[in-house]
Structure formats: structure tokens, C-alpha cells
Design an enzyme around this catalytic site. Structure first.
Site, PDB file in Angstrom:
ATOM      1  N   SER A  76      -7.817  -7.477  -5.579  1.00 21.17           N
ATOM      2  CA  SER A  76      -8.453  -7.744  -4.277  1.00 21.17           C
ATOM      3  C   SER A  76      -8.697  -9.236  -4.016  1.00 21.17           C
ATOM      4  O   SER A  76      -9.736  -9.592  -3.470  1.00 21.17           O
ATOM      5  CB  SER A  76      -9.736  -6.938  -4.128  1.00 21.17           C
TER       6      SER A  76
ATOM      7  N   GLY B  41      -6.666  -3.150  -5.308  1.00 17.08           N
ATOM      8  CA  GLY B  41      -6.519  -2.387  -4.074  1.00 17.08           C
ATOM      9  C   GLY B  41      -7.790  -1.702  -3.615  1.00 17.08           C
ATOM     10  O   GLY B  41      -7.757  -0.843  -2.737  1.00 17.08           O
TER      11      GLY B  41
ATOM     12  N   ASN C  92       2.590  -9.821  -5.099  1.00 13.59           N
ATOM     13  CA  ASN C  92       3.208  -8.598  -5.601  1.00 13.59           C
ATOM     14  C   ASN C  92       3.271  -7.622  -4.427  1.00 13.59           C
ATOM     15  O   ASN C  92       2.255  -7.065  -4.019  1.00 13.59           O
ATOM     16  CB  ASN C  92       2.346  -8.045  -6.747  1.00 13.59           C
ATOM     17  N   TRP C  93       4.470  -7.453  -3.906  1.00 10.23           N
ATOM     18  CA  TRP C  93       4.615  -6.647  -2.680  1.00 10.23           C
ATOM     19  C   TRP C  93       4.647  -5.150  -2.964  1.00 10.23           C
ATOM     20  O   TRP C  93       4.670  -4.343  -2.033  1.00 10.23           O
ATOM     21  CB  TRP C  93       5.879  -7.083  -1.920  1.00 10.23           C
ATOM     22  N   LYS C  94       4.718  -4.783  -4.216  1.00 15.62           N
ATOM     23  CA  LYS C  94       4.723  -3.365  -4.623  1.00 15.62           C
ATOM     24  C   LYS C  94       5.778  -2.574  -3.836  1.00 15.62           C
ATOM     25  O   LYS C  94       6.820  -3.132  -3.502  1.00 15.62           O
ATOM     26  CB  LYS C  94       3.316  -2.770  -4.481  1.00 15.62           C
TER      27      LYS C  94
ATOM     28  N   HIS D 170       2.055  -4.002 -15.382  1.00 22.10           N
ATOM     29  CA  HIS D 170       1.079  -3.858 -14.293  1.00 22.10           C
ATOM     30  C   HIS D 170       0.309  -2.551 -14.477  1.00 22.10           C
ATOM     31  O   HIS D 170       0.865  -1.561 -14.968  1.00 22.10           O
ATOM     32  CB  HIS D 170       1.808  -3.867 -12.945  1.00 22.10           C
TER      33      HIS D 170
ATOM     34  N   GLU E 294      -6.058  -8.322 -14.605  1.00 19.23           N
ATOM     35  CA  GLU E 294      -6.321  -7.525 -13.412  1.00 19.23           C
ATOM     36  C   GLU E 294      -7.179  -6.325 -13.782  1.00 19.23           C
ATOM     37  O   GLU E 294      -6.654  -5.305 -14.261  1.00 19.23           O
ATOM     38  CB  GLU E 294      -5.006  -7.032 -12.802  1.00 19.23           C
TER      39      GLU E 294
ATOM     40  N   GLY F 122      -1.904  -8.637  -4.365  1.00 22.59           N
ATOM     41  CA  GLY F 122      -1.211  -7.466  -3.832  1.00 22.59           C
ATOM     42  C   GLY F 122      -1.334  -7.430  -2.321  1.00 22.59           C
ATOM     43  O   GLY F 122      -0.633  -8.144  -1.601  1.00 22.59           O
ATOM     44  N   GLY F 123      -2.272  -6.622  -1.830  1.00 18.34           N
ATOM     45  CA  GLY F 123      -2.442  -6.371  -0.395  1.00 18.34           C
ATOM     46  C   GLY F 123      -2.383  -7.612   0.492  1.00 18.34           C
ATOM     47  O   GLY F 123      -1.656  -7.632   1.499  1.00 18.34           O
TER      48      GLY F 123
ATOM     49  N   GLU G  68      -0.461  -0.266 -12.575  1.00 19.63           N
ATOM     50  CA  GLU G  68       0.154   0.921 -11.964  1.00 19.63           C
ATOM     51  C   GLU G  68       1.274   1.464 -12.851  1.00 19.63           C
ATOM     52  O   GLU G  68       1.497   2.670 -12.916  1.00 19.63           O
ATOM     53  CB  GLU G  68       0.654   0.582 -10.547  1.00 19.63           C
TER      54      GLU G  68
END
Ligand code: PGA
Length: 253
Positions: free
Chosen positions: A215, A175, A9-11, A97, A169, A236-237, A99
């Protein structure tokens, strides 16, 4: 047996060129797509470029939108509908998600509308659920996640649910560098599977993939994937660094 799925997930981190460069780095390495399904979720602007690059290479990497409108079409400035995603080259979509829930205030009802529309449009749907830190500390984390799951899947029929992937999640792990322990994640994944089994029957529940997210890194993926009900990861990251994402995809090596 459920085939593992690793999704990046590149956000809102990369522009069109950076997204294309990242997917090209991924494609430059020979990955065993027979062992693991792989997917990426670029931003809306980069999606068609990334999808075209993948298609031109003839590689079975899935492409997902990071969100989708609950509306089919019309005067909804700034929104993107399921058809737009499909025609831009996506086959999947991430819905709910944390966010979207916490920053943009998306409710369980709204997420359910999106899920039903996405499934009707034949998009593979990754439905995200997860508790806040306070909810875990209060010991209501399982209850909270099963509530989100029940709301998200409301009205989703047995024949449509096979197009669903669940991503657990925990919000406090996204993150932050904090990961749920494999045992904590497995507790939740097992509870999710039990819920799916009660709702849709054990045969279908055993086919639905449940991803862990929060993470995930090259050094913790292995231990997570050893657990019975953890079928992959939403990353993600670490998915923004080709080398790390490749290590995560190759966790079994
Ligand atoms: P993270 O993000 O891997 O950077 O924690 C996971 C996610 O939000 O899907």
C-alpha cells in the site's frame, strides 16, 4: 550511498495495449533517472511490448518479469524461463512475491531454486519476503522474515548477491490500504541489513537495496523514504495510475 529504486508491479491487471499506454504515459514525463532508478513489472504477454517501447525511447527504466521458472528449459507447460524473460527484453525478475507464496503455494525451497537460477542467468533479482498478520501479532515477524531471507539466499555466493534487491512486503499491508508505519518498516529493514551483513559482510550489505512494499501511495512514500534502511518501494495498486506512480518516483521533490 544507495540509489533509491521505485518498482511498479502491475500484477495481472492490464492487457497488452493498456500496459503499453501506461508505460507511454510514464515516458511522457521527464523523470530524473540520475536521482532514482525506476522499474516496471508487466505481465508476461505485455513484457516485450513494454520493453520495446522503453528501449525505443532510450530511457533507463528496468523491466522485470513477475515470476520465473526454476527450470532451465523443457516440458513445463505454462512456465516461462529466465532466457525467455531476457530475450523478451527484461533485465530483472520478481521472485517469491507473497501472492506466489500464499495463492500458488510456492515454498522457500522453490523460491531459492528460482533465485539461484535467475542470478546465474544474470537477471537482477527482487526477492520478496514478508510476514502474515498473525505472525506480526504473535511477535514473530522478524524471525519469520529472516527465515525466509536465509532460505531464499541459500547458496547465493558473495559475487552473485550484488545482483539482488530485497523487498520487504508485510502480507497484511499488500492491497489492503494498510501500510506498516515507517518505524515498523525500518525495524524490519534494519534487521534484514544486519542479517545481510552477518552473511556477506558490511560492505556488501550496505550496497544491497531493501525496498518496502504494501500500500505505498504518493502520500506515504515520503515518510518511508526518510528512514535509513528503506531504499525504495515495490508498488502495486498505485503503479497502475501513471499520475500516482510518477508522484511516488518524485517523492524527494
Ligand atoms: P500494493 O501491492 O501496493 O497494491 O499493496 C504491493 C505489492 O504487492 O508488491
Amino acid at each position: 550511498m544507495r540509489k533509491p529504486l521505485i518498482f511498479g508491479n502491475w500484477k495481472m491487471n492490464l492487457d497488452v495495449k493498456q500496459s503499453d499506454d501506461l508505460v507511454r504515459s510514464l515516458l511522457s514525463v521527464k523523470l530524473d533517472y540520475g536521482m532514482v532508478d525506476v522499474g516496471v513489472a508487466p505481465d508476461f504477454c505485455s513484457l516485450s511490448t513494454v520493453a520495446r517501447t522503453i528501449r525505443d525511447m532510450g530511457v533507463p527504466i528496468s523491466v522485470a518479469g513477475q515470476n520465473v521458472s526454476q527450470h532451465e528449459k523443457g516440458a513445463f507447460t505454462g512456465d516461462v524461463n529466465a532466457d525467455m524473460l531476457l530475450t523478451a527484453g527484461a533485465d530483472s525478475v520478481i521472485i517469491g512475491h507473497s501472492e506466489r507464496r500464499t495463492v500458488f503455494g510456492e515454498s522457500d525451497e522453490l523460491i531459492n531454486e528460482k533465485v539461484r537460477l535467475a542470478l546465474r542467468c544474470k537477471l537482477h533479482t527482487i526477492l520478496c519476503v514478508g510476514e502474515l498478520l498473525a505472525e506480526r501479532e504473535a511477535g514473530v515477524h522478524v524471525e519469520k522474515v529472516l527465515y525466509q531471507l536465509g532460505m531464499g539466499l541459500k547458496g547465493v555466493s558473495v559475487d552473485r548477491v550484488n545482483n539482488i534487491v530485497i523487498a520487504y512486503e508485510p502480507v497484511w499491508a499488500i492491497g489492503t490500504g494498510k501500510t506498516a508505519t515507517p518505524a515498523d518498516a525500518e525495524e524490519m529493514h534494519a534487521a534484514i541489513r544486519k542479517f545481510l551483513s552477518k552473511t556477506y559482510g558490511p560492505v556488501i550489505a550496505n550496497k544491497i537495496r531493501i525496498l518496502y512494499g504494501g500500500s505505498v501511495k504518493p502520500d506515504n512514500i515520503g515518510a518511508l523514504m526518510l528512514r535509513e534502511n528503506i531504499d525504495g518501494a515495490l508498488v502495486g495498486g498505485a503503479s497502475l495510475v501513471a499520475e500516482d506512480f510518477i508522484k511516488i518516483i518524485n517523492y524527494y521533490k
